[in-house]
Design a protein around this motif. Structure first.
Motif, PDB file in Angstrom:
ATOM      1  N   LEU A 130       0.817  -1.206   0.000  1.00 16.65           N
ATOM      2  CA  LEU A 130       0.000   0.000   0.000  1.00 16.65           C
ATOM      3  C   LEU A 130       0.855   1.261   0.000  1.00 16.65           C
ATOM      4  N   TYR A 131       1.954   1.232   0.756  1.00 19.80           N
ATOM      5  CA  TYR A 131       2.782   2.423   0.907  1.00 19.80           C
ATOM      6  C   TYR A 131       4.111   2.325   0.173  1.00 19.80           C
ATOM      7  N   ASP A 132       4.278   1.298  -0.665  1.00 20.40           N
ATOM      8  CA  ASP A 132       5.489   1.136  -1.470  1.00 20.40           C
ATOM      9  C   ASP A 132       6.737   1.132  -0.586  1.00 20.40           C
ATOM     10  N   LEU A 133       6.718   0.252   0.398  1.00 19.85           N
ATOM     11  CA  LEU A 133       7.838   0.112   1.329  1.00 19.85           C
ATOM     12  C   LEU A 133       8.365  -1.314   1.291  1.00 19.85           C
ATOM     13  N   SER A 134       9.567  -1.519   1.787  1.00 15.77           N
ATOM     14  CA  SER A 134      10.071  -2.872   1.977  1.00 15.77           C
ATOM     15  C   SER A 134       9.461  -3.449   3.247  1.00 15.77           C
ATOM     16  N   GLU A 137      11.186  -1.919   6.285  1.00 15.20           N
ATOM     17  CA  GLU A 137      10.763  -0.540   6.527  1.00 15.20           C
ATOM     18  C   GLU A 137       9.364  -0.494   7.130  1.00 15.20           C
ATOM     19  N   THR A 138       8.487  -1.342   6.619  1.00 14.40           N
ATOM     20  CA  THR A 138       7.121  -1.379   7.139  1.00 14.40           C
ATOM     21  C   THR A 138       7.101  -1.788   8.601  1.00 14.40           C
ATOM     22  N   MET A 139       7.868  -2.811   8.931  1.00 12.38           N
ATOM     23  CA  MET A 139       7.895  -3.270  10.321  1.00 12.38           C
ATOM     24  C   MET A 139       8.506  -2.220  11.231  1.00 12.38           C
ATOM     25  N   ARG A 140       9.511  -1.495  10.749  1.00 10.65           N
ATOM     26  CA  ARG A 140      10.119  -0.434  11.550  1.00 10.65           C
ATOM     27  C   ARG A 140       9.114   0.693  11.796  1.00 10.65           C
ATOM     28  N   ARG A 332       5.149   5.851   5.949  1.00  6.73           N
ATOM     29  CA  ARG A 332       6.431   6.099   5.280  1.00  6.73           C
ATOM     30  C   ARG A 332       7.318   7.012   6.133  1.00  6.73           C
ATOM     31  N   ALA A 333       6.727   8.056   6.678  1.00  9.29           N
ATOM     32  CA  ALA A 333       7.504   8.970   7.521  1.00  9.29           C
ATOM     33  C   ALA A 333       7.969   8.277   8.796  1.00  9.29           C
ATOM     34  N   GLY A 338      12.536   6.753  12.249  1.00 11.63           N
ATOM     35  CA  GLY A 338      12.810   5.971  13.447  1.00 11.63           C
ATOM     36  C   GLY A 338      14.297   5.946  13.782  1.00 11.63           C
ATOM     37  N   GLU A 339      14.610   6.033  15.078  1.00 10.15           N
ATOM     38  CA  GLU A 339      16.004   6.017  15.500  1.00 10.15           C
ATOM     39  C   GLU A 339      16.646   4.684  15.153  1.00 10.15           C
ATOM     40  N   ALA A 340      17.882   4.746  14.663  1.00  9.84           N
ATOM     41  CA  ALA A 340      18.595   3.538  14.259  1.00  9.84           C
ATOM     42  C   ALA A 340      18.717   2.583  15.434  1.00  9.84           C
ATOM     43  N   GLY A 341      18.285   1.344  15.232  1.00 10.38           N
ATOM     44  CA  GLY A 341      18.394   0.314  16.254  1.00 10.38           C
ATOM     45  C   GLY A 341      17.230   0.263  17.211  1.00 10.38           C
ATOM     46  N   LYS A 342      16.597   1.393  17.504  1.00  7.56           N
ATOM     47  CA  LYS A 342      15.549   1.417  18.511  1.00  7.56           C
ATOM     48  C   LYS A 342      14.284   0.710  18.046  1.00  7.56           C
ATOM     49  N   PHE A 343      14.003   0.773  16.763  1.00  6.18           N
ATOM     50  CA  PHE A 343      12.774   0.175  16.250  1.00  6.18           C
ATOM     51  C   PHE A 343      13.066  -0.913  15.211  1.00  6.18           C
ATOM     52  N   ASP A 344      14.252  -1.482  15.249  1.00  5.08           N
ATOM     53  CA  ASP A 344      14.635  -2.517  14.294  1.00  5.08           C
ATOM     54  C   ASP A 344      14.473  -3.926  14.838  1.00  5.08           C
ATOM     55  N   GLY A 345      13.841  -4.066  15.985  1.00  2.00           N
ATOM     56  CA  GLY A 345      13.548  -5.388  16.515  1.00  2.00           C
ATOM     57  C   GLY A 345      14.609  -5.975  17.419  1.00  2.00           C
ATOM     58  N   ARG A 346      15.587  -5.186  17.792  1.00  2.00           N
ATOM     59  CA  ARG A 346      16.640  -5.742  18.654  1.00  2.00           C
ATOM     60  C   ARG A 346      16.101  -6.091  20.039  1.00  2.00           C
ATOM     61  N   ALA A 347      15.185  -5.302  20.551  1.00  2.00           N
ATOM     62  CA  ALA A 347      14.593  -5.614  21.859  1.00  2.00           C
ATOM     63  C   ALA A 347      13.797  -6.914  21.779  1.00  2.00           C
TER      64      ALA A 347
END
Length: 695
Positions: A130-134, A137-140, A332-333, A338-347
């Motif tokens: 829908l938003y033309d994202l990977s 990116e969508t999960m982030r 998309r925004a 999103g801050e690098a690492g904070k929302f990339d699933g590391r937690a």
């Protein structure tokens, strides 16, 4: 309200028309002194009701006067499951307690709860298209929205719970095969009787009985199919897999020792929300059979065990899009800022050891259950629990070069039969492989999507099992006893009936069943096919998060896809006028590229499917599973590659150890089934009063 396409069934309405109004109009409210009346709903079933001048409902007194005023009933999702009306789309009328507004209310009024989210990969793929994202990116973007803007503590994708569900499905298949082939002449009617004889009606399947139930296994991850089976094909429920869906398994992990236990929380202190592509997942979450009793040492404070629902609330993909837009935000925004690492699933990696979002198991976009079943037969357990007398065909790694797999479309793409054969000559890349080379059939499996295909499977299975499928709950009278007797005679003939032994081709042993044509990527809760091109969507102010300008993938007030919204129509006209103005001025508009095409509904499903597989990589998969892929026939390779790698097997084993705690031996097996399997019940009768319907 615009409804999604696809979910229809012959002789069964897919919409709640006035003539099918719910049959629970009032609730009996006993006097406070009558402490036992709450346990006797049948008391109200025989009461006569009159309508007063104020349009209220009253219990009729002895002399015809108005008696106690009755409270108008609130229909719950469990009532819906016992209803004889809708199966799919009309349930949206009854899901006020399974809506995004309810999420806001709980977050606002119960701040002591720890909110945790689980997102299905099909929903991620729909939003990505829908938003033309990977997918990443969508999960982030979703993590940033739910964590930063709504206060969720963790946001998981459900691919690890799905891997655990597939692992349990493999175990169940081997258990049933061992039981089925242990008899010299396995008979479906006798196996049906054995698997249900100890169960109290109307239960047709329990975690314990799923091991001795007959073949073929009908997968259970689709709640639309389960709802349909319980209402109309109760006698076939023993064939259904007892394994919980990935949604429910995610709840077991989140509210159990793996997540809640590590966070020092009790299960009832966790508010678990799931994002799913299907409205029927809301029904699944409301079922009492999808609740788990968590034992110590799950509890940090040593309190008594408690039974909690695996999932508290389910949001559809479209509802999530609406929530983001209601906040004046853009996915998309969110993904970009999103801050690098904070929302990339590391937690989240601390709890779920791996994610298959970018590397889904080979097979189908609905979970690859049929591929997992066939793969498990290629690599049976190292210590099989099947009796030595079992006649089940076995396969070892040394057999792989001799294997061939044929797939045959039956009527359409949504019904495919797979036949695994063993030929006489091993495969070699340098030798020509004859497409007509015959061999011994080892096993069969199938993929069945959509109710039209499903009904054909049900008819065939009921004939072979010697039972008659009752359809009273769907509005038709059950078939006659003569038909049941005829089916029983036919089943006895198929079973051999003591006649001389003849070579019979193996039956289909596993069927991946989904209610929606094209499977879960085409679920009714997915984002509706946009009515404008990608270029037009990019020109919307809502693409970058401007508030009050509508949004991509609108849904109406009930959360259903809305493809005719006034804002959408206005924006389409604005974009058309802009292009016309550019053309008049001699400026290029880029018309003719793929971004300018408005996709049809079928093309849109294909686009979502493409996004689902977009992160797949196959370069190092053979190395990770430790096989020589060149020595195996190309038709077998996808099923071999669907096997878990050594690292994934170790991770799954570690999590299972944590879930099961100190249980060992028979107690360990029982506990595993309590956590990962569930029960299914038949709707026994259809009464005029919904309060009298029993399961």
């Amino acid at each position: 309200m615009s409804l999604p396409s696809g979910l229809t069934l012959t002789d069964l309405s897919d919409y709640l028309a006035p003539s099918q109004a719910c049959i629970k109009p009032v609730t009996y409210i006993p006097e406070e002194s009558d402490s036992t009346a709450l346990d006797k709903p049948s008391a109200s079933a025989g009461a006569e009701i009159i309508i007063g001048d104020d349009s209220g409902f009253y219990e009729k007194g002895k002399d015809g006067e108005k008696g106690k005023k009755l409270k108008k009933a609130e229909i719950t999702l469990n009532d819906c499951l016992a209803c004889s009306g809708c199966i799919t789309s009309a349930e949206s009328v009854l899901v006020s307690m399974q809506s995004h507004e309810e999420v806001y209310r709980v977050l606002r009024e119960q701040p002591d709860l720890a909110p945790i989210l689980s997102v299905s990969p099909q929903s991620v793929a729909s939003l990505a298209a829908l938003y033309d994202l990977s997918l990443a990116e969508t999960m982030r973007g979703l993590r940033m929205f739910f964590k930063q803007h709504l206060g969720f503590r963790l946001v998981f994708d459900t691919t690890f719970p799905r891997a655990l569900s597939l692992l349990e499905s493999r175990s169940e298949l081997h258990e049933r095969r061992s039981n089925y082939y242990a008899s010299p002449s396995p008979s479906l009617p006798s196996l049906l009787t054995a698997s249900t004889s100890s169960l109290a009606a109307p239960t047709k399947l329990s975690p314990a009985s799923s091991s001795i139930a007959p073949l073929p296994i009908l997968s259970s991850a689709c709640p639309g199919w389960i709802c349909y089976a319980e209402k109309t094909h109760g006698d076939l429920l023993p064939f259904v897999s007892g394994v919980k869906s990935p949604q429910a398994v995610a709840g077991v992990l989140v509210k159990g020792a793996v997540v809640a236990g590590r966070l020092g929380l009790r299960p009832d202190q966790v508010y678990h929300v799931a994002v799913m592509p299907c409205y029927d997942k809301k029904l699944e979450a409301s079922r009492p059979d999808f609740a788990t009793t968590h034992q110590p040492p799950t509890f940090a404070d040593g309190t008594e065990p408690v039974s909690v629902g695996d999932v508290d609330l389910v949001l559809t993909t479209g509802e999530v899009a609406k929530m983001i837009a209601d906040k004046g935000l853009s996915l998309r925004a969110l993904a970009a800022t999103g801050e690098a690492g904070k929302f990339d699933g590391r937690a989240e990696e601390q709890y779920f050891p791996f994610s298959q979002l970018l590397d889904p198991p080979r097979g189908t976009s609905s979970g690859s259950y049929v591929h997992a079943a066939l793969s498990s037969l290629l690599s049976p357990p190292s210590t099989p629990d099947s009796p030595s007398t079992s006649r089940a065909p076995t396969i070892s790694r040394s057999d792989w070069p001799f294997l061939r797999l044929d797939s045959k479309l039956v009527r359409n793409d949504d019904y495919v039969e797979y036949t695994l054969r063993r030929v006489s000559c091993p495969y070699s890349p340098s030798s020509a492989d004859s497409a007509t080379e015959s061999g011994d059939v080892l096993v069969k499996a199938a993929k069945c999507y959509g109710f039209r295909n499903l009904q054909n499977v049900v008819r065939k299975l009921s004939r072979e099992a010697g039972i008659t499928v009752g359809r009273g709950a769907a509005g038709k009278a059950p078939a006659s006893s003569a038909a049941a007797a005829a089916n029983a005679r036919r089943a006895a003939k198929l079973a051999g009936g003591g006649a001389k032994e003849t070579k019979v081709e193996p039956m289909i042993e596993f069927v991946e069943v989904m209610a929606c044509p094209s499977g879960c990527v085409n679920g009714g809760g997915q984002a509706a096919p946009p009515r404008e091109s990608l270029r037009a969507r990019k020109r919307r102010l809502s693409w970058t998060g401007a508030e009050g300008e509508g949004f991509v993938g609108r849904v109406d007030e009930e959360g259903m896809p809305d493809t005719v919204g006034e804002v959408v129509e206005a924006e389409i006209k604005i974009v058309a006028n802009q292009d016309a103005g550019k053309a008049a001025a001699g400026e290029g508009t880029g018309v003719g590229s793929d971004e300018d095409r408005v996709l049809s509904a079928k093309e849109w499903v294909q686009e979502v499917e493409k996004r689902y597989w977009s992160g797949s990589t196959t370069d190092d998969r053979p190395r990770r599973v430790g096989i020589d892929i060149d020595s195996i026939h190309p038709s077998i390779r996808p099923f071999v590659l669907a096997l878990p790698s050594a690292e994934e097997e170790d991770a799954l084993a570690r999590v299972l150890e944590e879930m099961l705690g100190d249980d060992d031996g028979a107690g360990r097996d029982k506990r595993r089934k309590e956590l990962l399997r569930t029960s299914y019940r038949a709707v026994e009768s259809e009464e005029v009063n919904g309060l009298a319907v029993t399961w």
